[in-house]
Design a protein around this motif. Structure first.
Motif, mmCIF file in Angstrom:
data_model
loop_
_atom_site.group_PDB
_atom_site.id
_atom_site.type_symbol
_atom_site.label_atom_id
_atom_site.label_comp_id
_atom_site.label_asym_id
_atom_site.label_seq_id
_atom_site.Cartn_x
_atom_site.Cartn_y
_atom_site.Cartn_z
ATOM 1 N N LEU A 557 1.024 -1.136 0.088
ATOM 2 C CA LEU A 557 0.091 -0.141 0.111
ATOM 3 C C LEU A 557 0.704 1.309 0.131
ATOM 4 C CD1 LEU A 557 -2.746 -1.062 2.607
ATOM 5 C CD2 LEU A 557 -2.936 -1.099 0.059
ATOM 6 N N SER A 558 1.864 1.166 1.063
ATOM 7 C CA SER A 558 2.699 2.569 0.869
ATOM 8 C C SER A 558 3.535 2.662 -0.367
ATOM 9 C CB SER A 558 4.045 1.842 1.694
ATOM 10 O OG SER A 558 5.074 3.034 1.747
ATOM 11 N N LEU A 559 3.858 1.368 -1.375
ATOM 12 C CA LEU A 559 4.356 1.706 -2.577
ATOM 13 C C LEU A 559 3.362 2.332 -3.593
ATOM 14 C CD1 LEU A 559 6.559 0.964 -4.688
ATOM 15 C CD2 LEU A 559 5.741 -1.381 -4.914
ATOM 16 N N LEU A 560 2.107 1.825 -3.439
ATOM 17 C CA LEU A 560 1.320 2.150 -4.414
ATOM 18 C C LEU A 560 1.055 3.902 -4.226
ATOM 19 C CD1 LEU A 560 -1.517 -0.540 -4.149
ATOM 20 C CD2 LEU A 560 -0.383 0.028 -6.257
ATOM 21 N N VAL A 561 0.905 4.224 -3.341
ATOM 22 C CA VAL A 561 0.738 5.720 -2.463
ATOM 23 C C VAL A 561 2.091 6.489 -3.111
ATOM 24 C CG1 VAL A 561 0.606 7.390 -0.956
ATOM 25 C CG2 VAL A 561 -0.739 5.325 -0.868
ATOM 26 N N PHE A 562 3.162 5.973 -2.801
ATOM 27 C CA PHE A 562 4.527 6.663 -3.469
ATOM 28 C C PHE A 562 4.357 6.545 -4.726
ATOM 29 C CE2 PHE A 562 8.876 7.009 -4.638
ATOM 30 C CZ PHE A 562 9.091 8.003 -4.052
ATOM 31 N N PHE A 563 4.134 5.426 -5.457
ATOM 32 C CA PHE A 563 4.111 5.570 -6.983
ATOM 33 C C PHE A 563 3.092 6.420 -7.685
ATOM 34 C CE2 PHE A 563 4.139 3.248 -11.079
ATOM 35 C CZ PHE A 563 5.729 3.470 -11.285
ATOM 36 N N ALA A 564 1.781 6.636 -6.890
ATOM 37 C CA ALA A 564 0.906 7.568 -7.464
ATOM 38 C C ALA A 564 1.126 8.790 -7.422
ATOM 39 C CB ALA A 564 -0.492 7.219 -6.527
ATOM 40 N N LEU A 565 2.037 9.446 -6.344
ATOM 41 C CA LEU A 565 2.321 10.778 -6.078
ATOM 42 C C LEU A 565 3.584 11.629 -6.515
ATOM 43 C CD1 LEU A 565 0.560 10.926 -2.842
ATOM 44 C CD2 LEU A 565 -0.579 11.342 -4.899
ATOM 45 N N ALA A 566 4.696 10.328 -6.760
ATOM 46 C CA ALA A 566 5.942 10.747 -7.058
ATOM 47 C C ALA A 566 6.228 11.419 -8.395
ATOM 48 C CB ALA A 566 7.055 9.563 -6.711
#
Length: 613
Positions: A557-566
């Motif tokens: 979930l952390s990876l998804l959020v990072f990838f969505a916003l970076a």
């Protein structure tokens, strides 16, 4: 008539210009940019000839100040007709595409194009719609008014296109003489009784405007309704995500099995050792992990194209304006932001149509937050691996579709909040009225949709064969070298292991490991490479299963959020620099988006860990 070497095609937006272009070129076309600017250049070779067909930007007028950014399309069109574009010869002839149902609004552009004194064929398109709605046009009267030959066509059905092909020098099966007025030198005096304007043609009964589309009006009563309009927009958006998972996911799984079977068969011909590890474990595994998502990406493009060609997207822009205005944007930003769901680069280019400089700059800065198609492989892989396929609303809506829609919502919310912050601080908003043409609803043309999808597939496969293949090779070398006593290094002792070890302290608070960190680094070349890099590092195309054992649900979930916003796309950063003519804004954009992504990923990991325990 002898064939021309270069023919330009021009006309207002939404007149079927692309359909005529596709009819003449088929698949003999390519996309690029005009020299020195970011306006897209679409050109192709006319079937049966060596003639080059140049598709100029859709414009309403050729008048305007060339120094005005909002008239970039007009500048390109004028410069192309004058032969002033670097590396491009002046067209020898022009195809002017007009809408038979909107002729009274397009005569100004017609006269401006003909005034360039190039052999011009006026192609009156959508004549079938004109006849179906009890309209009428006498082509000879229009030809006499414009002093230019006229062809009555329906590009959607192909009716009348032989006259256009003969004009550009294509030999057709028909032996009939084309029903076109003979081109004559322009003269100041016209024949007595010859109409001089569209109003005179109408007054003489030689043109009758079509009746309004009743079914288009009925749809607009719902699509533009202050309550039902947003509800319809939400339902359509929900349906898109559900369709992607219900249809594309099984197709992607089948495609992956076929690719894996081919790799297993082909690997049998390669002796075990370094070469087998390179070809199968490195190159093929990386390519397969990305090619698997081709059905999903094409389906998304198909749905978006259906909505655009039907005329609904313009209504969605009107609906979106009511919300976007509160966040410092206008409905003009909707279409560029919508195109960012495919790729942020053309979306940033599309902001040139926004008249307000502040709105344009704001749209450029927030466009990368929108979920581009390059993020889909990672999204789909993690959702399929970690989110169970449970129904939420019967069989209509599943949990995985909700998860995907949530990721799209995260990017959209981040874009709106950022826009609001920018207009409260760095870029204070100038109020400007929002106006957009609402084309009538029409059925999409499957031929044009098919050509566009084939073009998208070709671009995607080409990218797999270049950037992703090279990246997979580089990752394999870094993950297996240096060689010790003739044996490849374990990943912990490899070059990439050293890079991952250096990054791990910064990634550990997010619940991520060094393999994920290395994959995120390769994403700067192309976001699609994240999945292929992980596949190479884990030595398996089943990346989702490998991630279950390495980072778990909270880390995923952390990876998804990072990838969505970076901000992880060098092409986007380069485009922002080119559009703003400064490194100030892309550097600000990179720092801001990276900070937001890291902070939100950290919060997501901490919150998920707490909830799961």
């Amino acid at each position: 008539m002898p064939g021309f070497r270069t023919v330009a095609i021009i006309g207002p937006p939404n007149v079927g210009k692309s359909t005529v272009f596709n009819r003449l070129t088929g698949l003999r076309q390519k996309v690029g940019n005009y020299s020195g600017v970011t306006v897209e250049q679409h050109e192709g070779q006319i079937k049966g000839t060596r003639t080059r067909l140049l598709d100029l930007p859709g414009v309403w007028s050729l008048e305007g100040d060339e120094s005005d950014l909002t008239s970039e399309d007009q500048c390109i069109a004028v410069r192309a007709l004058r032969g002033e574009i670097e590396g491009q010869a002046r067209p020898e002839a022009v195809l002017l595409i007009l809408d038979a149902t909107q002729l009274h609004r397009q005569m100004t552009l017609a006269r401006q194009v003909i005034a360039h004194h190039l052999p011009t064929l006026v192609v009156v398109n959508m004549t079938d719609v004109l006849a179906a709605r009890e309209g009428y046009l006498d082509p000879l009267s229009l030809a006499q008014t414009l002093n230019s030959p006229v062809a009555m066509v329906s590009a959607g059905t192909g009716s009348g296109m032989d006259a256009v092909r003969r004009f550009v020098g294509v030999k057709t099966a028909s032996t009939k003489t084309p029903l076109l007025p003979v081109m004559q030198p322009r003269v100041e005096q016209r024949q007595i009784g010859c109409p001089r304007s569209m109003s005179e043609i109408e007054n003489q009964g030689l043109y009758r405007r079509p009746l309004p589309s009743e079914w288009s009006r009925r749809i607009d009563r719902v699509a533009l309704h202050p309550i039902f309009g947003p509800a319809l927009f939400f339902i359509i958006t929900l349906g898109v995500f559900q369709t992607v998972f219900r249809v594309a996911a099984p197709a992607s799984a089948l495609f992956q099995r076929l690719l894996n079977a081919f790799g297993f068969w082909f690997g049998g011909f390669i002796p075990a050792g370094i070469m087998h590890s390179l070809v199968i474990g490195g190159l093929w595994t990386g390519v397969v992990s990305v090619l698997t998502f081709l059905p999903l990406i094409l389906l998304l493009f198909l749905v978006i194209a259906l909505l655009e060609d039907s005329g609904y997207m313009a209504r969605a822009a009107v609906i979106a304006d009511r919300t976007m205005y509160r966040f410092g944007l206008s409905g003009r930003s909707f279409l560029p932001l919508l195109s960012a769901y495919a790729c942020a680069v053309p979306a940033i280019m599309a902001t040139r149509t926004i008249s307000s400089r502040r709105d344009r700059l704001t749209t450029i800065l927030v466009a990368p937050f929108m979920t581009c198609s390059a993020r889909l492989p990672l999204y789909t892989m993690i959702i399929a691996a970690f989110i169970p396929d449970r129904p939420v609303v019967g069989q209509f809506l599943g949990l995985r579709a909700c998860a995907m829609m949530g990721l799209y919502a995260i990017g959209m919310v981040a874009a709106l909040i950022t826009s609001r912050l920018l207009h409260m601080s760095l870029l204070r908003k100038d109020d400007a009225a929002f106006a957009i043409e609402l084309p009538e609803f029409r059925l999409p043309l499957w031929r044009s949709l098919g050509i566009n999808l084939l073009d998208r597939a070709r671009i995607f496969v080409k990218q797999v064969g270049t950037i992703i293949l090279v990246t997979s090779l580089a990752v394999w070398v870094l993950a297996n070298f240096p060689v010790h006593h003739g044996q490849l290094s374990p990943i912990g002792q490899s070059y990439i292991g050293s890079i991952g070890n250096a990054m791990e302290p910064a990634l550990r608070p997010l619940g991520l490991d060094r393999n994920v960190g290395v994959a995120l680094l390769t994403a700067f070349a192309a976001r699609e490479t994240v999945v292929s890099t992980l596949g190479t590092l884990y030595q398996t195309p089943q990346v989702g299963i490998a991630l279950r054992g390495s980072i778990g649900l909270a880390g995923a979930l952390s990876l998804l959020v990072f990838f969505a916003l970076a901000m992880q796309c060098t092409s986007t950063l380069a485009t922002v620099k080119r559009e703003t003519n400064s490194w100030r804004w892309p550097l600000f954009q990179f720092a801001y988006m990276s900070t937001v992504a890291y902070t939100m990923a950290w919060i997501t990991f901490r919150l998920s860990t707490w909830l799961l325990h």
